[in-house]
Design an enzyme around this catalytic site. Structure first.
Site, PDB file in Angstrom:
ATOM      1  N   THR A  71       0.975  -1.249  -0.124  1.00 22.09           N
ATOM      2  CA  THR A  71      -0.022   0.021   0.000  1.00 22.09           C
ATOM      3  C   THR A  71       0.895   1.274   0.041  1.00 22.09           C
ATOM      4  O   THR A  71       2.259   1.016   0.200  1.00 22.09           O
ATOM      5  CB  THR A  71      -1.171   0.005   1.142  1.00 22.09           C
ATOM      6  OG1 THR A  71      -0.086   0.157   2.514  1.00 22.09           O
ATOM      7  CG2 THR A  71      -1.617  -1.290   1.332  1.00 22.09           C
ATOM      8  N   VAL A  94       3.050  -0.994   4.524  1.00 20.02           N
ATOM      9  CA  VAL A  94       2.438   0.116   5.039  1.00 20.02           C
ATOM     10  C   VAL A  94       3.288   1.226   5.252  1.00 20.02           C
ATOM     11  O   VAL A  94       4.432   1.032   5.988  1.00 20.02           O
ATOM     12  CB  VAL A  94       1.733  -0.198   6.390  1.00 20.02           C
ATOM     13  CG1 VAL A  94       1.136   1.050   6.866  1.00 20.02           C
ATOM     14  CG2 VAL A  94       0.934  -1.451   6.390  1.00 20.02           C
ATOM     15  N   VAL A 109       6.886  -2.504   7.146  1.00 23.26           N
ATOM     16  CA  VAL A 109       7.087  -0.862   6.945  1.00 23.26           C
ATOM     17  C   VAL A 109       7.882  -0.548   5.801  1.00 23.26           C
ATOM     18  O   VAL A 109       8.959  -1.001   5.524  1.00 23.26           O
ATOM     19  CB  VAL A 109       7.458  -0.109   8.259  1.00 23.26           C
ATOM     20  CG1 VAL A 109       6.551  -0.349   9.534  1.00 23.26           C
ATOM     21  CG2 VAL A 109       9.022  -0.689   8.712  1.00 23.26           C
ATOM     22  N   LYS A 110       7.072   0.525   5.337  1.00 22.51           N
ATOM     23  CA  LYS A 110       7.700   0.988   3.935  1.00 22.51           C
ATOM     24  C   LYS A 110       8.348   2.430   4.312  1.00 22.51           C
ATOM     25  O   LYS A 110       7.571   3.259   4.946  1.00 22.51           O
ATOM     26  CB  LYS A 110       6.479   1.272   3.023  1.00 22.51           C
ATOM     27  CG  LYS A 110       6.705   0.906   1.489  1.00 22.51           C
ATOM     28  CD  LYS A 110       5.465   0.928   0.738  1.00 22.51           C
ATOM     29  CE  LYS A 110       5.641   0.688  -0.553  1.00 22.51           C
ATOM     30  NZ  LYS A 110       4.201   1.154  -1.287  1.00 22.51           N
ATOM     31  N   ILE A 111       9.558   2.598   3.912  1.00 18.55           N
ATOM     32  CA  ILE A 111      10.320   3.804   4.029  1.00 18.55           C
ATOM     33  C   ILE A 111      10.958   4.357   2.729  1.00 18.55           C
ATOM     34  O   ILE A 111      11.611   3.635   2.399  1.00 18.55           O
ATOM     35  CB  ILE A 111      11.417   3.563   5.229  1.00 18.55           C
ATOM     36  CG1 ILE A 111      10.643   2.981   6.747  1.00 18.55           C
ATOM     37  CG2 ILE A 111      12.041   4.961   5.475  1.00 18.55           C
ATOM     38  CD1 ILE A 111      11.299   2.986   7.686  1.00 18.55           C
TER      39      ILE A 111
END
Ligand code: E4P
Length: 221
Positions: free
Chosen positions: A27, A56, A82-84
């Protein structure tokens, strides 16, 4: 090759998961903004439906805040990744999260050195955006072709998620290069299944089967 769905739409996720070929979901804030639902509830519902990692995105810009935000995302469900976005603060946060066993997907990757640094910081995944490079007359798949041998040369465990996919040939080329994962919108996933000759072939077989049924039971004259 693993197939992820690039959407935050629950109906699309439910449908694609029912096909039995979805390994995860990615996402981003843009995709989440299209769903009229509380963010945490939305992510929780997605995570319940997906038999694999759900990326996310963090929107904080300083490492300590990114780390805190990432930990909050991880509390939503066990399968949150986690998307960074790649940047100096993002690398610092990734290193810290890696040391705590939290999986990071480094996103908005547009060059091989960005991918290399993300892998060194301990990212579980990197996401080169092939479509957005093609959009500016660059070669998105050439980036994937560079990242894969770099990771292989040094035995990084970081997986390559080919992202910003626009059409089936992006998936085919990425698979031939040995990319670990392709994340694609539902529309592109549907196109992977379809072929006009398959449709025509099924139609003909069904017509001919009707003839077989009619002849069944008829005694030879
Ligand atoms: C990937 O993780 C991103 O969400 C996505 O692939 C971006 O695609 P776009 O360039 O079509 O927005």
């Amino acid at each position: 090759m693993k197939i992820f769905l690039d959407t935050a739409n629950l109906e699309q996720i439910k449908e694609a998961v029912s096909w039995g070929i979805i390994d995860g979901v990615t996402t981003n804030p843009t995709l989440c903004s299209r769903e009229k639902q509380d963010f945490n509830d939305l992510i929780q519902s997605i995570c319940e439906k997906v038999p694999g990692p759900v990326s996310v995105e963090c929107v904080e810009t300083q490492a300590p805040e990114i780390v805190n935000e990432a930990k909050k995302h991880c509390q939503i469900a066990e399968n949150v990744v986690v998307k960074i976005p790649i940047c100096v603060e993002g690398l610092k946060a990734t290193k810290e999260l890696f040391s705590e066993g939290i999986h990071v997907n480094t996103t908005l990757v547009f060059s091989p050195p960005q991918a290399l640094l993300a892998a060194k910081a301990g990212s579980r995944y990197v996401s080169p955006f092939v479509g957005r490079l093609d959009d500016i007359s660059s070669d998105g798949l050439a980036l994937v072709e560079q990242i894969i041998p770099i990771f292989n040369n040094f035995a990084f465990e970081t997986e390559v998620i080919v992202a910003s996919i626009r059409h089936p040939m992006h998936v085919v080329e990425a698979a031939m290069m040995g990319a670990d994962i392709a994340t694609l919108p539902f529309g592109s996933l549907e196109k992977l299944v379809k072929h006009p000759l398959t449709d025509k072939g099924i139609e003909r077989f069904l017509d001919d089967w009707e003839k077989v049924k009619q002849s069944m039971g008829k005694k030879p004259s």
